[in-house]
Design a protein around this motif. Structure first.
Motif, PDB file in Angstrom:
ATOM      1  N   LYS A  40      83.762  57.098  75.284  1.00  0.00           N
ATOM      2  CA  LYS A  40      82.630  58.017  75.480  1.00  0.00           C
ATOM      3  C   LYS A  40      81.997  57.782  76.851  1.00  0.00           C
ATOM      4  O   LYS A  40      81.628  58.744  77.532  1.00  0.00           O
ATOM      5  CB  LYS A  40      81.598  57.826  74.362  1.00  0.00           C
ATOM      6  CG  LYS A  40      80.421  58.748  74.466  1.00  0.00           C
ATOM      7  CD  LYS A  40      80.818  60.208  74.326  1.00  0.00           C
ATOM      8  CE  LYS A  40      79.574  61.094  74.326  1.00  0.00           C
ATOM      9  NZ  LYS A  40      79.830  62.432  74.806  1.00  0.00           N
ATOM     10  N   ILE A  41      81.893  56.540  77.264  1.00  0.00           N
ATOM     11  CA  ILE A  41      81.361  56.246  78.595  1.00  0.00           C
ATOM     12  C   ILE A  41      82.286  56.835  79.659  1.00  0.00           C
ATOM     13  O   ILE A  41      81.827  57.440  80.631  1.00  0.00           O
ATOM     14  CB  ILE A  41      81.143  54.732  78.796  1.00  0.00           C
ATOM     15  CG1 ILE A  41      79.970  54.262  77.923  1.00  0.00           C
ATOM     16  CG2 ILE A  41      80.902  54.400  80.271  1.00  0.00           C
ATOM     17  CD1 ILE A  41      79.772  52.753  77.882  1.00  0.00           C
ATOM     18  N   ALA A  42      83.600  56.702  79.466  1.00  0.00           N
ATOM     19  CA  ALA A  42      84.564  57.274  80.411  1.00  0.00           C
ATOM     20  C   ALA A  42      84.413  58.792  80.485  1.00  0.00           C
ATOM     21  O   ALA A  42      84.476  59.390  81.570  1.00  0.00           O
ATOM     22  CB  ALA A  42      85.988  56.897  80.018  1.00  0.00           C
ATOM     23  N   GLU A  43      84.200  59.405  79.332  1.00  0.00           N
ATOM     24  CA  GLU A  43      84.021  60.862  79.266  1.00  0.00           C
ATOM     25  C   GLU A  43      82.751  61.288  80.011  1.00  0.00           C
ATOM     26  O   GLU A  43      82.738  62.274  80.730  1.00  0.00           O
ATOM     27  CB  GLU A  43      83.947  61.288  77.797  1.00  0.00           C
ATOM     28  CG  GLU A  43      83.758  62.759  77.557  1.00  0.00           C
ATOM     29  CD  GLU A  43      83.627  63.064  76.076  1.00  0.00           C
ATOM     30  OE1 GLU A  43      82.665  63.776  75.711  1.00  0.00           O
ATOM     31  OE2 GLU A  43      84.464  62.574  75.283  1.00  0.00           O
ATOM     32  N   ASP A  44      81.677  60.531  79.818  1.00  0.00           N
ATOM     33  CA  ASP A  44      80.386  60.892  80.403  1.00  0.00           C
ATOM     34  C   ASP A  44      80.219  60.431  81.850  1.00  0.00           C
ATOM     35  O   ASP A  44      79.569  61.115  82.647  1.00  0.00           O
ATOM     36  CB  ASP A  44      79.235  60.300  79.580  1.00  0.00           C
ATOM     37  CG  ASP A  44      79.131  60.902  78.193  1.00  0.00           C
ATOM     38  OD1 ASP A  44      79.772  61.947  77.934  1.00  0.00           O
ATOM     39  OD2 ASP A  44      78.419  60.312  77.357  1.00  0.00           O
ATOM     40  N   ILE A  50      84.201  51.112  82.458  1.00  0.00           N
ATOM     41  CA  ILE A  50      84.116  49.964  81.547  1.00  0.00           C
ATOM     42  C   ILE A  50      85.245  50.109  80.523  1.00  0.00           C
ATOM     43  O   ILE A  50      85.595  51.219  80.146  1.00  0.00           O
ATOM     44  CB  ILE A  50      82.727  49.879  80.872  1.00  0.00           C
ATOM     45  CG1 ILE A  50      82.488  48.495  80.261  1.00  0.00           C
ATOM     46  CG2 ILE A  50      82.531  50.995  79.860  1.00  0.00           C
ATOM     47  CD1 ILE A  50      81.032  48.243  79.887  1.00  0.00           C
ATOM     48  N   THR A  51      85.812  48.997  80.119  1.00  0.00           N
ATOM     49  CA  THR A  51      86.918  49.040  79.158  1.00  0.00           C
ATOM     50  C   THR A  51      86.483  48.487  77.802  1.00  0.00           C
ATOM     51  O   THR A  51      85.502  47.747  77.704  1.00  0.00           O
ATOM     52  CB  THR A  51      88.118  48.204  79.654  1.00  0.00           C
ATOM     53  OG1 THR A  51      87.721  46.825  79.698  1.00  0.00           O
ATOM     54  CG2 THR A  51      88.603  48.668  81.020  1.00  0.00           C
ATOM     55  N   LEU A  74      76.003  50.840  79.301  1.00  0.00           N
ATOM     56  CA  LEU A  74      75.786  50.576  77.874  1.00  0.00           C
ATOM     57  C   LEU A  74      74.407  51.061  77.427  1.00  0.00           C
ATOM     58  O   LEU A  74      74.265  51.636  76.347  1.00  0.00           O
ATOM     59  CB  LEU A  74      75.981  49.083  77.584  1.00  0.00           C
ATOM     60  CG  LEU A  74      77.419  48.599  77.764  1.00  0.00           C
ATOM     61  CD1 LEU A  74      77.475  47.081  77.828  1.00  0.00           C
ATOM     62  CD2 LEU A  74      78.315  49.128  76.652  1.00  0.00           C
ATOM     63  N   ALA A  75      73.409  50.851  78.263  1.00  0.00           N
ATOM     64  CA  ALA A  75      72.055  51.309  77.918  1.00  0.00           C
ATOM     65  C   ALA A  75      72.040  52.830  77.759  1.00  0.00           C
ATOM     66  O   ALA A  75      71.443  53.359  76.813  1.00  0.00           O
ATOM     67  CB  ALA A  75      71.064  50.866  78.994  1.00  0.00           C
TER      68      ALA A  75
END
Length: 156
Positions: A40-44, A50-51, A74-75
């Protein structure tokens, strides 16, 4: 009061607090996986930020402290202020709220008092006749009622 909770404990608490209701097992909560968070972080935010493996390392008691950039990712994912990962009043307030939420959910899943068994059985039998959508809505309604009752000042 300054809290000196380690980064890993704060991150793991976020995973616990953000656990979502399992779509096929009413009442059961499921934590996000490290991979789901990384994806989701990669998408956003873009690939390679981050892995899942690095998130796993951060969640270990003996894990590293992340860079400000990684903590920020992460936050944002968990929708908490970046200050949550520091020591200070913001971190203390968020930690207290998250701990209260996790404790409340744990109490929800505790066995019901013996006198409630008949009513709970009747509710469960009635729920079996509902469609999956109606069952989900009913569960949300019951959970909201429970939340409202917990907040009521004159609750027995």
């Amino acid at each position: 009061m300054k809290d000196s909770t380690p980064f890993a404990a704060k991150l793991n608490l976020l995973f616990q607090a953000s656990a979502y209701l399992h779509p096929d097992r009413p009442g059961e909560r499921v934590e996000y996986t490290n991979k789901q968070v990384a994806d989701k972080i990669a998408e956003d935010e873009g690939k390679g930020k981050i892995t899942a493996a690095y998130i796993g390392m951060l969640r270990r008691e003996d894990g590293p402290n992340p860079s400000l950039e990684k903590a920020g990712l992460l936050a944002r994912f968990f929708k908490v202020p970046l200050d949550y990962f520091t020591d200070g009043p913001t971190a203390d307030a968020v930690l207290e709220e998250l701990r209260r939420l996790v404790a409340s959910r744990a109490a929800e899943s505790a066995p019901a008092p013996a006198g409630d068994d008949e009513q709970i059985s009747l509710l469960a039998r009635s729920a079996r006749r509902l469609s999956p959508d109606s069952l989900r809505l009913s569960l949300e309604f019951v959970q909201r009622l429970g939340d409202l009752e917990e907040k009521a000042p004159d609750r027995p």
